[in-house]
Scaffold this motif. Sequence first.
Motif, mmCIF file in Angstrom:
data_model
loop_
_atom_site.group_PDB
_atom_site.id
_atom_site.type_symbol
_atom_site.label_atom_id
_atom_site.label_comp_id
_atom_site.label_asym_id
_atom_site.label_seq_id
_atom_site.Cartn_x
_atom_site.Cartn_y
_atom_site.Cartn_z
ATOM 1 N N ALA A 55 0.823 -1.213 0.000
ATOM 2 C CA ALA A 55 0.000 0.000 0.000
ATOM 3 C C ALA A 55 0.855 1.260 0.000
ATOM 4 N N ILE A 56 1.953 1.231 0.721
ATOM 5 C CA ILE A 56 2.828 2.404 0.749
ATOM 6 C C ILE A 56 3.452 2.628 -0.619
ATOM 7 N N ALA A 57 3.918 1.568 -1.241
ATOM 8 C CA ALA A 57 4.509 1.688 -2.573
ATOM 9 C C ALA A 57 3.475 2.183 -3.584
ATOM 10 N N GLN A 58 2.257 1.671 -3.466
ATOM 11 C CA GLN A 58 1.204 2.108 -4.382
ATOM 12 C C GLN A 58 0.844 3.572 -4.148
ATOM 13 N N ALA A 59 0.736 3.979 -2.890
ATOM 14 C CA ALA A 59 0.431 5.380 -2.586
ATOM 15 C C ALA A 59 1.546 6.297 -3.093
ATOM 16 N N GLU A 60 2.779 5.844 -2.985
ATOM 17 C CA GLU A 60 3.903 6.638 -3.502
ATOM 18 C C GLU A 60 3.808 6.784 -5.026
ATOM 19 N N GLN A 61 3.392 5.726 -5.702
ATOM 20 C CA GLN A 61 3.195 5.813 -7.155
ATOM 21 C C GLN A 61 2.122 6.859 -7.461
ATOM 22 N N LEU A 62 1.002 6.803 -6.734
ATOM 23 C CA LEU A 62 -0.063 7.782 -6.945
ATOM 24 C C LEU A 62 0.407 9.188 -6.605
ATOM 25 N N ARG A 63 1.249 9.313 -5.581
ATOM 26 C CA ARG A 63 1.797 10.631 -5.218
ATOM 27 C C ARG A 63 2.535 11.236 -6.403
ATOM 28 N N ARG A 64 3.352 10.413 -7.042
ATOM 29 C CA ARG A 64 4.115 10.901 -8.193
ATOM 30 C C ARG A 64 3.203 11.203 -9.391
ATOM 31 N N ILE A 65 2.258 10.334 -9.667
ATOM 32 C CA ILE A 65 1.385 10.489 -10.832
ATOM 33 C C ILE A 65 0.458 11.693 -10.687
ATOM 34 N N PHE A 66 -0.143 11.854 -9.490
ATOM 35 C CA PHE A 66 -1.169 12.877 -9.294
ATOM 36 C C PHE A 66 -0.710 14.064 -8.450
ATOM 37 N N SER A 67 0.574 14.160 -8.164
ATOM 38 C CA SER A 67 1.136 15.264 -7.372
ATOM 39 C C SER A 67 0.456 15.410 -6.013
ATOM 40 N N LEU A 68 0.325 14.294 -5.297
ATOM 41 C CA LEU A 68 -0.249 14.326 -3.963
ATOM 42 C C LEU A 68 0.766 14.914 -2.995
ATOM 43 N N THR A 69 0.270 15.566 -1.969
ATOM 44 C CA THR A 69 1.146 16.062 -0.913
ATOM 45 C C THR A 69 1.535 14.894 -0.006
ATOM 46 N N ALA A 70 2.503 15.136 0.873
ATOM 47 C CA ALA A 70 2.916 14.096 1.831
ATOM 48 C C ALA A 70 1.742 13.715 2.736
ATOM 49 N N ALA A 71 0.979 14.700 3.192
ATOM 50 C CA ALA A 71 -0.169 14.425 4.062
ATOM 51 C C ALA A 71 -1.240 13.636 3.316
ATOM 52 N N GLU A 72 -1.512 14.000 2.083
ATOM 53 C CA GLU A 72 -2.497 13.262 1.277
ATOM 54 C C GLU A 72 -2.036 11.830 1.044
ATOM 55 N N THR A 73 -0.744 11.636 0.885
ATOM 56 C CA THR A 73 -0.207 10.294 0.658
ATOM 57 C C THR A 73 -0.380 9.427 1.896
ATOM 58 N N LYS A 74 -0.154 9.987 3.084
ATOM 59 C CA LYS A 74 -0.373 9.220 4.326
ATOM 60 C C LYS A 74 -1.832 8.795 4.445
ATOM 61 N N VAL A 75 -2.741 9.707 4.139
ATOM 62 C CA VAL A 75 -4.169 9.381 4.179
ATOM 63 C C VAL A 75 -4.488 8.343 3.099
ATOM 64 N N ALA A 76 -3.863 8.470 1.935
ATOM 65 C CA ALA A 76 -4.106 7.525 0.839
ATOM 66 C C ALA A 76 -3.782 6.092 1.241
ATOM 67 N N VAL A 77 -2.699 5.904 1.988
ATOM 68 C CA VAL A 77 -2.325 4.558 2.426
ATOM 69 C C VAL A 77 -3.449 3.934 3.238
ATOM 70 N N LEU A 78 -3.982 4.673 4.193
ATOM 71 C CA LEU A 78 -5.007 4.118 5.084
ATOM 72 C C LEU A 78 -6.357 3.993 4.395
ATOM 73 N N VAL A 79 -6.740 4.992 3.605
ATOM 74 C CA VAL A 79 -7.990 4.911 2.852
ATOM 75 C C VAL A 79 -7.910 3.752 1.866
ATOM 76 N N GLY A 80 -6.752 3.598 1.240
ATOM 77 C CA GLY A 80 -6.554 2.497 0.298
ATOM 78 C C GLY A 80 -6.615 1.133 0.955
ATOM 79 N N CYS A 81 -6.334 1.086 2.254
ATOM 80 C CA CYS A 81 -6.444 -0.166 3.017
ATOM 81 C C CYS A 81 -7.848 -0.383 3.559
ATOM 82 N N GLY A 82 -8.742 0.573 3.315
ATOM 83 C CA GLY A 82 -10.131 0.408 3.722
ATOM 84 C C GLY A 82 -10.510 0.994 5.058
ATOM 85 N N PHE A 83 -9.632 1.779 5.664
ATOM 86 C CA PHE A 83 -9.960 2.387 6.948
ATOM 87 C C PHE A 83 -10.901 3.566 6.745
ATOM 88 N N SER A 84 -11.792 3.772 7.706
ATOM 89 C CA SER A 84 -12.756 4.865 7.655
ATOM 90 C C SER A 84 -12.078 6.188 8.019
#
Length: 132
Positions: A55-84
């Motif tokens: 999930a971290i590697a995938q979120a990092e890929q999305l960070r690069r592709i979509f210019s996510l911030t560091a904070a958005e990337t941290k949230v992306a990891v957990l949202v991507g894992c299905g956390f509310s």
Amino acid sequence: MAAQLPGAVQILRPSGLSPYFAQVTPLPPNSFVAWDSADSGARVLLQIVDAESRAIAQAEQLRRIFSLTAAETKVAVLVGCGFSVPETARMLALSPNTVKTHTARLLSKTGVRSQAAFARLMASVPTRPGRS
């Protein structure tokens, strides 16, 4: 991180890598018909999150592709894992409103309409060869 989520525990690794985060959720009786033939005992759902995971590697890929911030990337990891949103807020020591803001930006930047759609998008992102 895990100590802020009720019922959650950290499982330390001898390797020194980031600990696993584990949470047990009780399931209602007869939640899965197939289990009825095996026994009628208590059942739980065990979620284990590996901070070193795909999930971290995938979120990092999305960070690069979509210019996510560091904070958005941290949230992306957990949202991507299905956390509310509330779970993500507790795990990251943020307010739920802050997590909602980051989630809304994630959805906007990636062009998806829901957290479930974002999780599907993230799961579809390949990681480098040799990583799971």
